[in-house]
Each structure stands twice: as structure tokens, then as C-alpha cells.
Design an enzyme around this catalytic site. Sequence first.
Site, PDB file in Angstrom:
ATOM      1  N   GLY A  15     -66.400 -28.748  35.724  1.00 46.03           N
ATOM      2  CA  GLY A  15     -66.763 -29.327  37.023  1.00 46.03           C
ATOM      3  C   GLY A  15     -68.230 -29.162  37.392  1.00 46.03           C
ATOM      4  N   LEU A  17     -69.769 -27.475  39.976  1.00 47.19           N
ATOM      5  CA  LEU A  17     -70.317 -26.154  40.310  1.00 47.19           C
ATOM      6  C   LEU A  17     -70.642 -25.360  39.038  1.00 47.19           C
ATOM      7  CD1 LEU A  17     -70.919 -24.109  42.634  1.00 47.19           C
ATOM      8  CD2 LEU A  17     -68.652 -23.179  42.180  1.00 47.19           C
ATOM      9  N   LEU A 184     -76.720 -15.056  50.339  1.00 45.72           N
ATOM     10  CA  LEU A 184     -76.870 -13.600  50.217  1.00 45.72           C
ATOM     11  C   LEU A 184     -77.490 -13.201  48.884  1.00 45.72           C
ATOM     12  CD1 LEU A 184     -73.554 -12.356  51.827  1.00 45.72           C
ATOM     13  CD2 LEU A 184     -75.862 -12.254  52.776  1.00 45.72           C
ATOM     14  N   ASP A 239     -70.393 -26.243  56.987  1.00 46.29           N
ATOM     15  CA  ASP A 239     -71.041 -26.299  55.674  1.00 46.29           C
ATOM     16  C   ASP A 239     -72.158 -25.260  55.545  1.00 46.29           C
ATOM     17  OD1 ASP A 239     -71.354 -27.484  53.107  1.00 46.29           O
ATOM     18  OD2 ASP A 239     -73.112 -28.579  53.821  1.00 46.29           O
ATOM     19  N   HIS A 244     -73.982 -19.529  55.740  1.00 46.25           N
ATOM     20  CA  HIS A 244     -75.333 -19.136  55.311  1.00 46.25           C
ATOM     21  C   HIS A 244     -76.187 -18.599  56.474  1.00 46.25           C
ATOM     22  CE1 HIS A 244     -73.955 -21.045  51.808  1.00 46.25           C
ATOM     23  NE2 HIS A 244     -74.429 -22.257  52.000  1.00 46.25           N
ATOM     24  N   ARG A 348     -87.676 -17.007  61.940  1.00 42.33           N
ATOM     25  CA  ARG A 348     -88.869 -16.837  62.773  1.00 42.33           C
ATOM     26  C   ARG A 348     -88.519 -15.920  63.934  1.00 42.33           C
ATOM     27  NH1 ARG A 348     -93.725 -20.155  63.464  1.00 42.33           N
ATOM     28  NH2 ARG A 348     -93.193 -21.178  61.521  1.00 42.33           N
ATOM     29  N   ARG A 371     -90.169 -16.908  55.102  1.00 43.57           N
ATOM     30  CA  ARG A 371     -89.819 -18.219  54.553  1.00 43.57           C
ATOM     31  C   ARG A 371     -88.891 -18.006  53.358  1.00 43.57           C
ATOM     32  NH1 ARG A 371     -94.241 -20.722  52.448  1.00 43.57           N
ATOM     33  NH2 ARG A 371     -95.283 -20.773  54.465  1.00 43.57           N
TER      34      ARG A 371
HETATM   35  C1  BG6 Z   1     -74.255 -25.434  50.239  1.00 45.20           C
HETATM   36  C2  BG6 Z   1     -73.890 -26.601  51.113  1.00 45.20           C
HETATM   37  O1  BG6 Z   1     -73.434 -24.336  50.529  1.00 45.20           O
HETATM   38  O2  BG6 Z   1     -75.593 -25.076  50.435  1.00 45.20           O
HETATM   39  C3  BG6 Z   1     -74.820 -27.754  50.864  1.00 45.20           C
HETATM   40  O3  BG6 Z   1     -72.558 -26.977  50.861  1.00 45.20           O
HETATM   41  C4  BG6 Z   1     -76.268 -27.336  50.968  1.00 45.20           C
HETATM   42  O4  BG6 Z   1     -74.565 -28.819  51.757  1.00 45.20           O
HETATM   43  C5  BG6 Z   1     -76.507 -26.092  50.111  1.00 45.20           C
HETATM   44  O5  BG6 Z   1     -77.068 -28.404  50.509  1.00 45.20           O
HETATM   45  C6  BG6 Z   1     -77.910 -25.546  50.306  1.00 45.20           C
HETATM   46  O6  BG6 Z   1     -78.159 -24.567  49.342  1.00 45.20           O
HETATM   47  P1  BG6 Z   1     -79.626 -24.350  48.785  1.00 45.20           P
HETATM   48  O7  BG6 Z   1     -79.517 -23.150  47.913  1.00 45.20           O
HETATM   49  O8  BG6 Z   1     -79.998 -25.590  48.060  1.00 45.20           O
HETATM   50  O9  BG6 Z   1     -80.495 -24.135  49.975  1.00 45.20           O
END
Ligand code: BG6
Length: 485
Positions: A15, A17, A184, A239, A244, A348, A371
Site C-alpha cells: 500500500g 503508506l 512526534l 486530520d 499533530h 510562535r 519553525r
Molecule cells: C497527515 C495528514 O497526517 O499529515 C495529511 O493526514 C497531511 O493530510 C500530513 O498532509 C502532513 O504531514 P507532513 O509530515 O507532510 O507535514
Amino acid sequence: DKPQKITVIVFGASGDLAKKKTYPALFGLYRNGFLPAGTQIVGYARTKMELDEFHKRITGFVKLPKDEQEAAHIQKQLDEFKRICHYQSGQYDQGADFDELNQRVRKLEMGIANANRVFYLALPPSQFINVAAQIRKHCYAEDGENRIIVEKPFGKDLDSSRELQAGLSALFREDEVYRIDHYLGKEMVKNLLILRFANVFFGAIWSRQYIENVQITFKEAIGTQGRGGYFDEFGIIRDVMQNHLLQILSIIGMERPVTLDSEDVRDEKVKLLRAIRPLETDDVVLGQYTASADGKEEGYLDDKTVPKGSKTPTYAAAAFWINNERWEGVPFILKCGKALNEQKTEIRIQFRDVPGSIFPGELARNELVVRVQPNEAVYMKMMNKMPGLSFDTTISELDLSYDQRYSDHKIPDAYESLILDCLRGDHSNFVRNDELDAAWKIFTPLLHKIDAGEVDSQDYEYGSRGPERAIEFVRNLGYIRHHQQ
Ligand code: BG6
């Protein structure tokens, strides 16, 4: 500091991923000498294919550099790497296929009774529990350690997440589960713990007394690009923001862990998350992108994989309020969106005005900026004297740009870092179940309102800075001056 002998079994090996992240990361670890001697990797997927064919695919997974000599060197390492890569096809619901997989793994372990196994589920969530159950029944190493890696989405709200957790915890102990949030594993996110707790000056000013607000921004300059089907089911909050960005928030906001032990770190994150007030409608601004001004880029609803008339947000800005002594009254503003004017993730931290300033005019505020990507950097915005005979103040920067300061260091991919942590049995950078629960509690009431169409959303053009309302929203939270977004 190498982990012990291990067999990694990648489910979903054919796949997307596996192709984009899992195999390149495993190869990265291999060529840098981080895989323990004797490591074997078994790919498992439904697609029937010969080993040769699978090896060809692995070659396609790895991007070679332009430099010919370097490319030849990597190619050679890749050929070696392939020798430890095996493939087996099978169904995800057939016990016999998993039995066969187990036999195969046993052979590769060459009779070592306490060899460890890592099961990497690079699969859609609908398959998680079924596959985990088959693994538990047919492939669980009785004498060695078992580790199972799973990827988000971990549910869609509190209930569905709990259901998934219950399914998984009936099969594996929590300390065997590694939930990936790849943010992370990013260098600059991992750096936060050191910045905060290994520097005396940040520790001293890290509270509502000196910090006015915190902004965590995630911008992408591309739209859904054919991934609209997946995306539309989740939307930008599920998402990116719920996982994140909230992870970053919790590291910025948490108290100092008792030690660096993964449970101590995660305990503090959970405490912080539990102190966040669940989001209400007024705490958030949503948006969805339309075609670009020049008409070259299509709008979200023009993506053929997106259901007609979808209201799913592709942009969200939200203010989080933490009810504790350190942070009361300090908004943590999280912003994320697709199809914006640039690609950037940054943190920031904006400090308060200097009280009782003796300087004429308005001073720019101090800021600490991390950043995350691209061009990793940490910099402080601070006032300085304009050199020369005047006594004018000017805003300047103490700048730690990684490409200059660490030009001879390669920044590893987040997946490399996380897989290595898992091989070492270190949970610090993985999501614990109670952490997930606390995160969903913050978002679930709002998400249900959004799903029911009860929260307004404003269109913004592809390539813009996001919906006008979001800019106003941030301004109203007191964040106005001296800021380039
Ligand atoms: C993923 C999301 O978890 O993180 C995506 O499903 C997003 O939509 C991606 O584009 C962003 O990850 P990175 O590492 O490219 O900033």
C-alpha cells in the site's frame, strides 16, 4: 544503543503508506546501521506477487540522489537491504494465512525462542481490529516481546475511539501498542522538551506572566489532490488539529515531567490535556477552499473524489484555553489549512509588552519561533539598538537556522525516528490511550456540531492566507502587531 534482534512484519506492504513511509524509513535505519544484526522484514499484503516483483517495488520506494557516486553507493546498500526483505501474500481474515506467516517468521528467527516481533499495521482503520486479532491468535511470540504499531485515524470521536481502544486492548497490552503521530517524530518537535527543560531562561518565563499567546500554525500549499475521498470523511480538524497540533500544544503547555521516562512524559501531557476546556462553537473558525484566483487550481468541491456539496472544512483556526495556574487567560491558537499561500509548520510564542517601557513609540514584542518545517529553525525576535549614532530601537533576531548551524547533520525523517524508538521499546513519542481519550474529549462536542452542519464555514481562495474571518478571529484574541503570518 541498538535494539535487540527483531523481525518486523509490515501489513499492507503493497500500500501507499508502506511505500511512502514505512519502507523508506526501514531502509534509512538499515543503511545508517540502526537495525540490529539479524533483523528481518516480512511484507504481508493481499496482492499476490513474486519476491522479485516485491523487491522491484522496494527499489521504487527509495528516491536516489542526483550525485552519481552517492546514488551508486545507496543502490548497493539497497541491494543488501533487499536480502532481509521478504514477502508473503495472504488475506486479512484467514487464520490459515496468518499461520503460514507465523511459520515463515519462525524460520527466519532460526529457533531463537525469545526473538522479538514488531507488527506494523500500515492498513486502513477498518482492518485494524481484525488483523490485530489474527496476529494475536496466530503470530504472537510467546517468549519474545511483541510490539504493534498502528496509525491514525484512531476513531472519529470519543465513542468510536474508545471502541477501537477496547478492541485493541482486549488483544494487546498497552505497553505493546505504539500509536504513531508522526509529528512526534519530527526533529523540531522532539527538540521542544530540550528547549523548555534544559534552558534556564525559557523555564523562567514560561507562563501567563510573560507569555501573551501561543500560536501553532500548519499550512499546506496544496489541496486534497485526489485524496479527497479519505479527507472528506475526516476534515482538517480530525486530520491535523486533533492529533499533530494538539500534540505540539501539549508539549509546549505541560509541566516538567519527573524524569524523561516515557510514562512520566505522557502523564504530564495527559494532565495538560485534561485541563483544556472542550471547544465551543465560538472558539473556532472554519473554511473551505475554492478555486485559485487565476482558475488554475481547482476548488475542494471540484475534486472528483469529494462528495458533491460537501461542507467538510479544509481550514480551521481554534483557540484553546487551559484552566491551570500557569496558563489561565493565555490563548493557544491553533491554525491549519490546505491550499494556502505557503507550506509551513511553526510554533510562535508571543510575549507580553515590556511593562512601563521607557522607550519612545511602540516596541515590537518578543517572540520565540520554532519553525518545524521547512527550513528548521529556532529564533527569538528581540529589540536591539539600531547600529549608529542614533539611539533608535529595532526589531532583530537571534537566529538558529539549522541549515547554517548544523549544515553537516542530516535531519532524519519522522518515521525513521519513530520506528527506531519502537525497536528500542521507547514509548515517549507515541500516543497513550488516555492521551487519546483526553484529546477526543476536547474536540468531540464541537465535531458533532460541525458534522450536523451547525457551524458556519467561510470560503477562501486556493493560494490565499485562509478565510478573512480567521484573520479577524486571531486579531480579536489580541494578536495584532508586528507579526508576519
Ligand atoms: C497527515 C495528514 O497526517 O499529515 C495529511 O493526514 C497531511 O493530510 C500530513 O498532509 C502532513 O504531514 P507532513 O509530515 O507532510 O507535514
